[in-house]
Design a protein around this motif. Structure first.
Motif, PDB file in Angstrom:
ATOM      1  N   GLN A   1      26.019  29.978   1.410  1.00 25.17           N
ATOM      2  CA  GLN A   1      26.026  28.934   0.585  1.00 25.17           C
ATOM      3  C   GLN A   1      24.615  28.914  -0.046  1.00 25.17           C
ATOM      4  OE1 GLN A   1      25.834  24.920   2.597  1.00 25.17           O
ATOM      5  NE2 GLN A   1      26.055  26.187   4.177  1.00 25.17           N
TER       6      GLN A   1
ATOM      7  N   ASN B   1      30.302  16.104   8.790  1.00 21.97           N
ATOM      8  CA  ASN B   1      30.998  16.973   8.153  1.00 21.97           C
ATOM      9  C   ASN B   1      30.506  18.170   7.110  1.00 21.97           C
ATOM     10  OD1 ASN B   1      32.847  17.788   5.845  1.00 21.97           O
ATOM     11  ND2 ASN B   1      34.359  16.224   6.531  1.00 21.97           N
TER      12      ASN B   1
ATOM     13  N   ASP C   1      32.526  25.577  -2.599  1.00 17.48           N
ATOM     14  CA  ASP C   1      32.113  24.685  -1.695  1.00 17.48           C
ATOM     15  C   ASP C   1      32.770  25.208  -0.277  1.00 17.48           C
ATOM     16  OD1 ASP C   1      34.714  24.011  -2.136  1.00 17.48           O
ATOM     17  OD2 ASP C   1      34.307  22.099  -3.005  1.00 17.48           O
ATOM     18  N   GLU C   2      33.712  26.176  -0.188  1.00 11.24           N
ATOM     19  CA  GLU C   2      34.128  26.582   1.037  1.00 11.24           C
ATOM     20  C   GLU C   2      33.132  27.438   1.766  1.00 11.24           C
ATOM     21  OE1 GLU C   2      35.346  29.569  -2.119  1.00 11.24           O
ATOM     22  OE2 GLU C   2      35.433  27.437  -1.946  1.00 11.24           O
TER      23      GLU C   2
ATOM     24  N   LYS D   1      30.457  26.218   2.409  1.00  5.45           N
ATOM     25  CA  LYS D   1      29.428  25.238   3.188  1.00  5.45           C
ATOM     26  C   LYS D   1      29.860  25.699   4.750  1.00  5.45           C
ATOM     27  CE  LYS D   1      28.971  21.769  -0.231  1.00  5.45           C
ATOM     28  NZ  LYS D   1      29.311  20.321  -0.908  1.00  5.45           N
TER      29      LYS D   1
ATOM     30  N   GLY E   1      26.926  15.912  -4.988  1.00  2.00           N
ATOM     31  CA  GLY E   1      28.084  15.462  -4.347  1.00  2.00           C
ATOM     32  C   GLY E   1      28.657  14.173  -4.923  1.00  2.00           C
TER      33      GLY E   1
ATOM     34  N   ARG F   1      35.380  18.559  -5.651  1.00  2.00           N
ATOM     35  CA  ARG F   1      35.051  19.851  -5.267  1.00  2.00           C
ATOM     36  C   ARG F   1      33.930  20.403  -5.931  1.00  2.00           C
ATOM     37  NH1 ARG F   1      39.311  23.931  -2.951  1.00  2.00           N
ATOM     38  NH2 ARG F   1      37.230  24.430  -1.962  1.00  2.00           N
TER      39      ARG F   1
ATOM     40  N   HIS G   1      30.903  19.461   4.674  1.00  2.00           N
ATOM     41  CA  HIS G   1      30.931  19.568   3.165  1.00  2.00           C
ATOM     42  C   HIS G   1      30.138  18.141   2.547  1.00  2.00           C
ATOM     43  CE1 HIS G   1      34.127  22.296   2.330  1.00  2.00           C
ATOM     44  NE2 HIS G   1      34.742  21.923   3.545  1.00  2.00           N
TER      45      HIS G   1
END
Ligand SMILES: Cc1cc2nc3c(=O)[nH]c(=O)nc-3n(C[C@H](O)[C@H](O)[C@H](O)COP(=O)(O)OP(=O)(O)OC[C@H]3O[C@@H](n4cnc5c(N)ncnc54)[C@H](O)[C@@H]3O)c2cc1C
Length: 481
Positions: free
Chosen positions: A244, A31, A235-236, A238, A254, A231, A33
Motif C-alpha cells: 500500500q 478495519n 484500496d485492496e 490495504k 477517506g 473506494r 480499510h
C-alpha cells in the motif's frame, strides 16, 4: 485536549451507520480499510500533546481562555493564519497524506464570521448559538467534518429546480423545537472517523431556494444519518502491509457520502435557515479558508515525496546525474512556490466584522489554482525519477514467497548496497502518492479550478488595470481626468 489514544477510544464508542463495499461497518478503528485514515486524523491530536509543537498545534480559546487544540481555534490574528499553514505542513510531513481535520476547522471559522454578520443585518440570534456550539467542540476536542458539497444533480439547475428535490440538503419540516432535513453531502473527508458534521450550503441561492439555505451541526451518530465510504485507488492493497505504500496513513482522507434521511436538528444547532442572501457569503468564506490550506498540507506531503524521489535516485545509482538533481530542484521550486502562496494569503489576511481573521482571497485562490497544476507536475517528475517499475512491481507476497522471492529480490535490485526491499517500499510510496485518488483531491478539493478563476476575475479590478494602461500609453479620457 484529547490525546490520540483518547480520540481513537472515542471512535470506538460511536455507533454511526457506515457502509463499505455493501456491508455495514461495525468496528471502524480496527478495519484495515479505515484504520489508515483514523491514524492520520489521530496525528492532529498527537501533535497537540507534543511539547515540540505546542506553539503551532495549540491555541488559547478566545471564548474560554483555555488551551485548546488549534484545529478548533478561531483565528485571532494574521499570525494565527500563518501558524495554521505551518502546522498543516508539519503534519503533512509526518503523515504523507491528508489528515482531514482542516475542513471542519475552516467550516467553524467561516460560520463564526457569517453568523455574526447575519445577526448584525437581520437581527437573528445565530452567532450566540454558534459560539455555544464552538465551546462544545473546543471543550471536548471534537473532530468536525466541513459539509459543503451537495450531489448537485443537473449542474445548470438551482436547488429548487432539480428533478429530485433531495439533490441538495434542505429543510422538509419546521417544528417548534427544530427542523427536519433531507438530502446528502458528497465526498465528505474524514466523516467516517469524525464526531460531528457542520453543514453549509454549496452555492449562492435565490429566494426560491430558501429551504436549501441551511447551516447546522449534528453528531454523526444521530438517527437518520447514513454514510457510504468511497473506494480509493488500489484500496485492496490495504490488506497488504508493503504494497500500500503508505502503510500507516493511507491515501487521501477517506471520503463518504453522508445521507440525511429526515434528520431532526434542534434549533440550538441551526445557524442559518432560509437566509438565502447569506448563502453565497458562507460558500466564499469557507472556500477561501480552505484554499489557504493547500500550500501547507500539500507541501508537507510533497516534502515526503521529494525525499522518496531523492532516495530512489540513490537506490537506482542515478543520484549524481545532473538532470536528476535538476528535477529534484524543480520539485522543490514548485513546492515552495505553493507554500509561499499560502503564507502570503495568511500574512495579507484581514480582520472580519466578527473579529476573526481571514486570508487574502485572491492569494488563497491563486494558491489553490496552482495546486491543480503543480501537484500534477510534481507527480510527473516523480514518475520520471522513480522509473517504470513503480507501475509494474509484483506484490509483497511474491517477495516473501520461498521460490519466487529470491527471483524478485535479485531482479528488482538497484545499487548493490541497498536492500531490494527498501527500493520496493520506496517505489510503492511514490506510486501511492502520485496516483488516482491522491491526484483528484488536488484538482477538486476546495472546488474545481473554474471556481477559483471566477473569484480571481471578480476581484481582478480590471477597470483599474485598464486605467493604468490608458495612462501609460497616453490615452486621456473623461474617466482619467
Ligand atoms: C478527495 C476529495 C475530498 C473532498 N472533501 C470534501 C469535504 O470534506 N467537504 C466537502 O464539502 N466537499 C469535499 N470535496 C468536494 C469538492 O469540493 C468538489 O469535488 C468540488 O467542489 C467539485 O464539485 P463536484 O465534484 O461536484 O464536480 P462538478 O461540480 O461536477 O465539476 C465537474 C466539472 O464541471 C464544471 N461545472 C460544474 N458546474 C458547472 C456549472 N454550473 N457551469 C459550468 N461548469 C460547471 C466544473 O468547473 C468542473 O470542471 C472533496 C472532493 C474530493 C475529490
Amino acid at each position: 485536549m484529547k490525546t490520540a489514544q483518547e480520540y481513537m477510544d472515542s471512535l470506538r464508542q460511536m455507533s454511526g451507520e457506515i457502509y463499505f463495499m455493501g456491508e455495514k461497518v461495525e468496528n471502524l478503528v480496527d478495519n484495515p480499510h479505515f484504520r489508515p485514515h483514523v491514524n492520520s486524523a489521530a496525528m492532529t491530536y498527537e501533535v497537540a500533546c507534543d511539547p515540540e509543537f505546542e506553539d503551532l498545534a495549540t491555541a488559547t480559546s478566545h471564548l474560554t481562555g483555555k488551551t485548546i487544540n488549534r484545529f478548533t481555534h478561531i483565528h485571532q490574528s494574521n499570525l494565527d493564519l500563518v501558524k495554521k499553514v505551518k502546522l498543516l505542513r508539519a503534519i503533512g510531513q509526518r503523515t504523507g497524506t491528508c489528515f482531514q481535520r482542516c475542513v471542519g476547522w475552516d467550516a467553524l471559522n467561516a460560520t463564526y464570521s457569517v453568523t455574526y454578520e447575519m445577526d448584525e443585518k437581520l437581527g437573528t440570534k445565530y452567532h450566540e448559538r454558534f459560539c455555544e456550539y464552538l465551546k462544545h467542540i473546543q471543550e471536548n476536542d471534537l473532530m468536525v467534518v466541513g459539509g459543503m458539497t451537495d450531489p448537485k444533480g443537473d449542474r445548470m439547475l438551482s436547488p429548487h429546480q432539480q428533478a429530485d428535490p433531495d439533490l441538495f440538503v434542505h429543510v422538509v419540516e419546521r417544528r417548534e423545537d427544530g427542523i427536519v432535513v433531507r438530502g446528502a453531502k458528497a465526498h465528505q473527508t474524514g466523516a467516517a472517523n469524525s464526531h460531528e458534521i457542520l453543514i453549509m450550503p454549496t452555492v449562492n441561492m435565490r429566494p426560491e431556494d430558501a429551504d436549501y439555505a441551511v447551516c447546522f451541526a449534528v453528531n454523526l451518530e444521530t438517527p437518520g444519518i447514513m454514510q457510504i465510504f468511497g473506494r480509493q485507488t488500489n484500496d485492496e492493497r490495504k490488506m497488504c502491509e508493503m504494497d500500500q505504500g503508505n502503510r500507516v496513513f493511507g491515501i487521501v482522507g477517506g471520503e463518504t457520502l453522508v445521507v440525511f434521511n429526515d434528520v431532526f436538528i434542534p434549533w440550538y444547532r441551526v445557524f442559518m435557515c432560509g437566509e438565502t442572501q447569506f448563502s453565497g457569503m458562507l460558500v466564499e468564506r469557507f472556500a477561501t479558508y480552505h484554499r489557504q490550506n493547500y500550500g501547507g498540507c500539500k507541501c508537507g506531503v510533497t516534502d515526503v515525496l521529494i525525499g522518496a524521489c531523492a532516495s530512489m535516485a540513490e537506490y537506482n545509482g542515478a543520484a549524481r546525474a545532473s538532470h536528476i538533481k535538476d528535477k529534484l530542484v524543480e520539485m522543490i521550486h514548485l513546492a515552495e512556490t505553493l507554500h509561499t502562496g499560502s503564507l502570503a494569503c495568511s500574512y495579507e489576511g484581514s480582520q472580519l466584522p466578527a473579529g476573526n481573521y481571514y486570508p487574502h482571497t485572491t492569494y488563497a485562490n491563486v494558491t489553490k489554482q496552482n495546486i491543480t497544476r503543480f501537484i500534477y507536475e510534481i507527480g510527473r517528475l516523480a514518475h520520471d525519477l522513480a522509473g517504470g517499475f513503480i507501475g509494474t512491481l509484483p506484490s509483497e507476497k511474491d517477495l516473501a514467497h520461498p521460490v519466487i522471492g529470491p527471483v524478485v529480490d535479485k531482479y528488482f535490485k538497484g545499487v548493490a548496497t541497498f536492500p531490494t526491499e527498501h527500493r520496493i517500499r520506496m517505489a510503492r510510496l511514490i506510486e501511492n502518492m502520485t496516483g488516482g485518488t491522491a491526484m483528484v483531491e488536488s484538482m477538486h478539493g476546495a472546488g474545481s479550478p473554474q471556481a477559483q478563476r471566477v473569484m480571481l476575475l471578480r476581484d481582478a479590478k480590471l477597470e483599474q488595470r485598464k486605467g493604468f494602461a490608458r495612462k501609460i500609453c497616453g490615452i486621456i479620457d473623461d474617466e482619467d481626468q
